[in-house]
Design a protein around this motif. Structure first.
Motif, PDB file in Angstrom:
ATOM      1  N   VAL A  87       0.839  -1.202   0.000  1.00  0.00           N
ATOM      2  CA  VAL A  87       0.000   0.000   0.000  1.00  0.00           C
ATOM      3  C   VAL A  87       0.872   1.248   0.000  1.00  0.00           C
ATOM      4  O   VAL A  87       1.739   1.415   0.863  1.00  0.00           O
ATOM      5  N   VAL A  88       0.626   2.126  -0.960  1.00  0.00           N
ATOM      6  CA  VAL A  88       1.312   3.422  -1.031  1.00  0.00           C
ATOM      7  C   VAL A  88       0.387   4.497  -0.463  1.00  0.00           C
ATOM      8  O   VAL A  88      -0.678   4.765  -1.032  1.00  0.00           O
ATOM      9  N   PRO A  89       0.745   5.137   0.654  1.00  0.00           N
ATOM     10  CA  PRO A  89      -0.036   6.271   1.150  1.00  0.00           C
ATOM     11  C   PRO A  89       0.282   7.526   0.332  1.00  0.00           C
ATOM     12  O   PRO A  89       1.438   7.920   0.203  1.00  0.00           O
ATOM     13  N   VAL A  90      -0.754   8.133  -0.209  1.00  0.00           N
ATOM     14  CA  VAL A  90      -0.635   9.367  -0.983  1.00  0.00           C
ATOM     15  C   VAL A  90      -1.115  10.519  -0.095  1.00  0.00           C
ATOM     16  O   VAL A  90      -2.254  10.514   0.379  1.00  0.00           O
ATOM     17  N   ILE A  91      -0.250  11.491   0.154  1.00  0.00           N
ATOM     18  CA  ILE A  91      -0.580  12.603   1.045  1.00  0.00           C
ATOM     19  C   ILE A  91      -1.201  13.738   0.230  1.00  0.00           C
ATOM     20  O   ILE A  91      -0.613  14.204  -0.758  1.00  0.00           O
ATOM     21  N   GLY A  92      -2.373  14.170   0.639  1.00  0.00           N
ATOM     22  CA  GLY A  92      -3.053  15.253  -0.051  1.00  0.00           C
ATOM     23  C   GLY A  92      -3.462  16.366   0.893  1.00  0.00           C
ATOM     24  O   GLY A  92      -3.705  16.130   2.080  1.00  0.00           O
ATOM     25  N   TYR A  93      -3.505  17.584   0.357  1.00  0.00           N
ATOM     26  CA  TYR A  93      -4.030  18.730   1.089  1.00  0.00           C
ATOM     27  C   TYR A  93      -5.323  19.151   0.400  1.00  0.00           C
ATOM     28  O   TYR A  93      -5.341  19.459  -0.795  1.00  0.00           O
ATOM     29  N   TRP A  94      -6.397  19.173   1.153  1.00  0.00           N
ATOM     30  CA  TRP A  94      -7.736  19.458   0.625  1.00  0.00           C
ATOM     31  C   TRP A  94      -7.944  20.968   0.645  1.00  0.00           C
ATOM     32  O   TRP A  94      -8.536  21.522   1.545  1.00  0.00           O
ATOM     33  N   HIS A  95      -7.442  21.621  -0.378  1.00  0.00           N
ATOM     34  CA  HIS A  95      -7.493  23.092  -0.388  1.00  0.00           C
ATOM     35  C   HIS A  95      -8.893  23.614  -0.691  1.00  0.00           C
ATOM     36  O   HIS A  95      -9.217  24.749  -0.355  1.00  0.00           O
ATOM     37  N   ARG A  96      -9.724  22.803  -1.322  1.00  0.00           N
ATOM     38  CA  ARG A  96     -11.108  23.193  -1.596  1.00  0.00           C
ATOM     39  C   ARG A  96     -12.008  21.995  -1.283  1.00  0.00           C
ATOM     40  O   ARG A  96     -12.407  21.257  -2.168  1.00  0.00           O
ATOM     41  N   PRO A  97     -12.326  21.799   0.022  1.00  0.00           N
ATOM     42  CA  PRO A  97     -13.113  20.634   0.414  1.00  0.00           C
ATOM     43  C   PRO A  97     -14.489  20.622  -0.232  1.00  0.00           C
ATOM     44  O   PRO A  97     -15.136  21.667  -0.400  1.00  0.00           O
ATOM     45  N   SER A  98     -14.913  19.445  -0.619  1.00  0.00           N
ATOM     46  CA  SER A  98     -16.239  19.230  -1.172  1.00  0.00           C
ATOM     47  C   SER A  98     -17.025  18.329  -0.224  1.00  0.00           C
ATOM     48  O   SER A  98     -16.456  17.739   0.699  1.00  0.00           O
ATOM     49  N   SER A  99     -18.316  18.237  -0.427  1.00  0.00           N
ATOM     50  CA  SER A  99     -19.130  17.384   0.424  1.00  0.00           C
ATOM     51  C   SER A  99     -18.747  15.916   0.190  1.00  0.00           C
ATOM     52  O   SER A  99     -18.362  15.529  -0.914  1.00  0.00           O
ATOM     53  N   VAL A 100     -18.819  15.121   1.254  1.00  0.00           N
ATOM     54  CA  VAL A 100     -18.521  13.700   1.158  1.00  0.00           C
ATOM     55  C   VAL A 100     -19.670  12.913   1.778  1.00  0.00           C
ATOM     56  O   VAL A 100     -20.407  13.426   2.617  1.00  0.00           O
ATOM     57  N   ARG A 101     -19.785  11.662   1.365  1.00  0.00           N
ATOM     58  CA  ARG A 101     -20.900  10.830   1.806  1.00  0.00           C
ATOM     59  C   ARG A 101     -20.566   9.368   1.517  1.00  0.00           C
ATOM     60  O   ARG A 101     -19.589   9.075   0.829  1.00  0.00           O
ATOM     61  N   VAL A 102     -21.403   8.483   2.025  1.00  0.00           N
ATOM     62  CA  VAL A 102     -21.302   7.077   1.647  1.00  0.00           C
ATOM     63  C   VAL A 102     -21.882   6.922   0.253  1.00  0.00           C
ATOM     64  O   VAL A 102     -23.052   7.225   0.027  1.00  0.00           O
ATOM     65  N   VAL A 103     -21.093   6.483  -0.681  1.00  0.00           N
ATOM     66  CA  VAL A 103     -21.549   6.327  -2.060  1.00  0.00           C
ATOM     67  C   VAL A 103     -22.137   4.936  -2.281  1.00  0.00           C
ATOM     68  O   VAL A 103     -23.198   4.786  -2.891  1.00  0.00           O
ATOM     69  N   ASP A 104     -21.455   3.916  -1.792  1.00  0.00           N
ATOM     70  CA  ASP A 104     -21.892   2.530  -1.978  1.00  0.00           C
ATOM     71  C   ASP A 104     -21.917   1.847  -0.623  1.00  0.00           C
ATOM     72  O   ASP A 104     -20.857   1.576  -0.041  1.00  0.00           O
ATOM     73  N   GLU A 105     -23.104   1.559  -0.097  1.00  0.00           N
ATOM     74  CA  GLU A 105     -23.220   0.947   1.218  1.00  0.00           C
ATOM     75  C   GLU A 105     -22.641  -0.465   1.244  1.00  0.00           C
ATOM     76  O   GLU A 105     -22.364  -0.992   2.323  1.00  0.00           O
ATOM     77  N   GLY A 106     -22.437  -1.060   0.096  1.00  0.00           N
ATOM     78  CA  GLY A 106     -21.820  -2.371   0.045  1.00  0.00           C
ATOM     79  C   GLY A 106     -20.331  -2.316   0.320  1.00  0.00           C
ATOM     80  O   GLY A 106     -19.713  -3.346   0.623  1.00  0.00           O
ATOM     81  N   GLU A 107     -19.739  -1.116   0.204  1.00  0.00           N
ATOM     82  CA  GLU A 107     -18.307  -0.951   0.449  1.00  0.00           C
ATOM     83  C   GLU A 107     -18.010  -0.118   1.692  1.00  0.00           C
ATOM     84  O   GLU A 107     -17.029  -0.374   2.386  1.00  0.00           O
ATOM     85  N   ALA A 144     -19.521   2.066   5.203  1.00  0.00           N
ATOM     86  CA  ALA A 144     -20.615   2.284   6.148  1.00  0.00           C
ATOM     87  C   ALA A 144     -20.666   3.723   6.653  1.00  0.00           C
ATOM     88  O   ALA A 144     -21.720   4.206   7.058  1.00  0.00           O
ATOM     89  N   ARG A 145     -19.528   4.405   6.604  1.00  0.00           N
ATOM     90  CA  ARG A 145     -19.461   5.753   7.182  1.00  0.00           C
ATOM     91  C   ARG A 145     -18.304   6.513   6.557  1.00  0.00           C
ATOM     92  O   ARG A 145     -17.270   5.932   6.259  1.00  0.00           O
ATOM     93  N   VAL A 146     -18.485   7.811   6.367  1.00  0.00           N
ATOM     94  CA  VAL A 146     -17.435   8.699   5.886  1.00  0.00           C
ATOM     95  C   VAL A 146     -17.392   9.901   6.825  1.00  0.00           C
ATOM     96  O   VAL A 146     -18.410  10.525   7.089  1.00  0.00           O
ATOM     97  N   ASP A 147     -16.205  10.216   7.326  1.00  0.00           N
ATOM     98  CA  ASP A 147     -16.083  11.294   8.304  1.00  0.00           C
ATOM     99  C   ASP A 147     -14.850  12.139   8.074  1.00  0.00           C
ATOM    100  O   ASP A 147     -13.788  11.617   7.716  1.00  0.00           O
ATOM    101  N   ARG A 148     -15.006  13.441   8.308  1.00  0.00           N
ATOM    102  CA  ARG A 148     -13.878  14.359   8.410  1.00  0.00           C
ATOM    103  C   ARG A 148     -13.605  14.532   9.896  1.00  0.00           C
ATOM    104  O   ARG A 148     -14.382  15.156  10.615  1.00  0.00           O
ATOM    105  N   VAL A 149     -12.513  13.934  10.378  1.00  0.00           N
ATOM    106  CA  VAL A 149     -12.210  13.874  11.808  1.00  0.00           C
ATOM    107  C   VAL A 149     -11.210  14.961  12.166  1.00  0.00           C
ATOM    108  O   VAL A 149     -10.161  15.088  11.529  1.00  0.00           O
ATOM    109  N   ASN A 150     -11.539  15.736  13.197  1.00  0.00           N
ATOM    110  CA  ASN A 150     -10.633  16.789  13.639  1.00  0.00           C
ATOM    111  C   ASN A 150      -9.315  16.168  14.102  1.00  0.00           C
ATOM    112  O   ASN A 150      -9.290  15.254  14.934  1.00  0.00           O
ATOM    113  N   LEU A 151      -8.204  16.660  13.560  1.00  0.00           N
ATOM    114  CA  LEU A 151      -6.909  16.041  13.802  1.00  0.00           C
ATOM    115  C   LEU A 151      -6.445  16.245  15.242  1.00  0.00           C
ATOM    116  O   LEU A 151      -5.869  15.336  15.855  1.00  0.00           O
TER     117      LEU A 151
END
Length: 278
Positions: A150-170, A172-179
């Motif tokens: 697994v290669v971790p790719v580091i990104g900076y979200w300079h323009r955050p967009s809304s996020v959600r669960v797209v496929d419940e089969g894959e 269960a939850r999507v969260d922006r967690v305060n660091l």
């Protein structure tokens, strides 16, 4: 090229295009691997390399928050800094129910690893990749249980967009967690689980009802350490993995055999989990 060749590791943009509080991380990406290996020892690394037929995968470690470093937190972590995490569906065959970075296996035609990480993140969370500024790739990490590099790719979200669960089969939850909350000493501990012939122990976090451990917890702990984000916490606070999964109300699988109730180590770890590690 195998992910293990690490031909992609390193910063991808000049330092002045990276938020100052990420500079230490991106300036020496191999420090994260050294942190992981120093924690787990060479034995785990060599054992994972013996897994046949490893496949290349990538995850997106996506941070958002103010550009400028803060002066009231180690490493300059801004008060509004967040990291994007997902909870895998409990029906998945591997790592079911576990908290993870968005990501997945390399597909034909992907610009690996960046293209893979962005594609998978968009598919899992619905984020708009155009708002993500990819700044670096870490060296790959073998995940022996699933057989991936697994290669971790580091990104900076300079323009955050809304996020959600797209496929419940894959997912269960999507969260922006305060660091800052994630790294708070009261939310950090280690989990331990005895399996047949071996003992698993690794970093863990518990915040917003999410139990973060395994590959994701270990990577967050290593990133925080090398970035200078750590606040003093108690590494001797060791809790039962199974008990913490139960307390989190998660349906995830630990992947380890269950200890019998008569096992004195299991009884002691369960007591520590019930009392918050006291």
């Amino acid at each position: 090229m195998s992910a293990r060749d690490d031909g992609h590791a390193g910063p991808l943009v000049p330092a002045d295009r990276i938020p100052p509080w990420l500079h230490t991380l991106t300036a020496d990406v191999t420090a994260v691997r050294r942190s992981v290996e120093n924690r787990g020892g060479d034995r785990s690394r060599w054992a994972s390399m013996l897994v046949p037929g490893k496949r290349s995968a990538a995850v997106l470690v996506l941070f958002s928050g103010s550009w400028d470093a803060a002066d009231d937190h180690p490493g300059g972590v801004p008060a509004d800094a967040e990291v994007l995490l997902t909870e895998r569906a409990s029906t998945l065959r591997q790592h079911s129910g576990q908290v993870a970075f968005p990501g997945g296996v390399e597909d034909p035609g992907d610009d690996f690893p960046v293209g893979t990480a962005l594609r998978e993140a968009a598919e899992e969370t619905g984020l708009d990749p155009s708002g993500v500024h990819v700044v670096a790739c870490l060296p790959s990490f073998p995940v022996g249980v699933s057989g991936f590099d697994v290669v971790p790719v580091i990104g900076y979200w300079h323009r955050p967009s809304s996020v959600r669960v797209v496929d419940e089969g894959e997912t269960a939850r999507v969260d922006r967690v305060n660091l800052r909350e994630l790294l708070a000493p009261e939310n950090r501990f280690q989990v331990r689980r005895k399996a047949v012939g071996t003992v698993y122990k690794g970093p863990a976090f518990f915040v917003d009802g999410l139990l973060v451990w395994g590959f994701t917890g270990g990577l967050i702990a290593a990133i925080s350490e090398v970035s200078g984000w750590d606040r003093p916490w108690d590494p001797d606070d060791v809790r039962s993995l199974e008990k913490m999964i139960e307390l989190a109300g998660s349906r995830q699988e630990s992947g380890f055999d269950v200890l019998g109730p008569e096992d004195p180590e299991s009884v002691e770890l369960n007591k520590r989990a019930e009392t918050g590690g006291a």
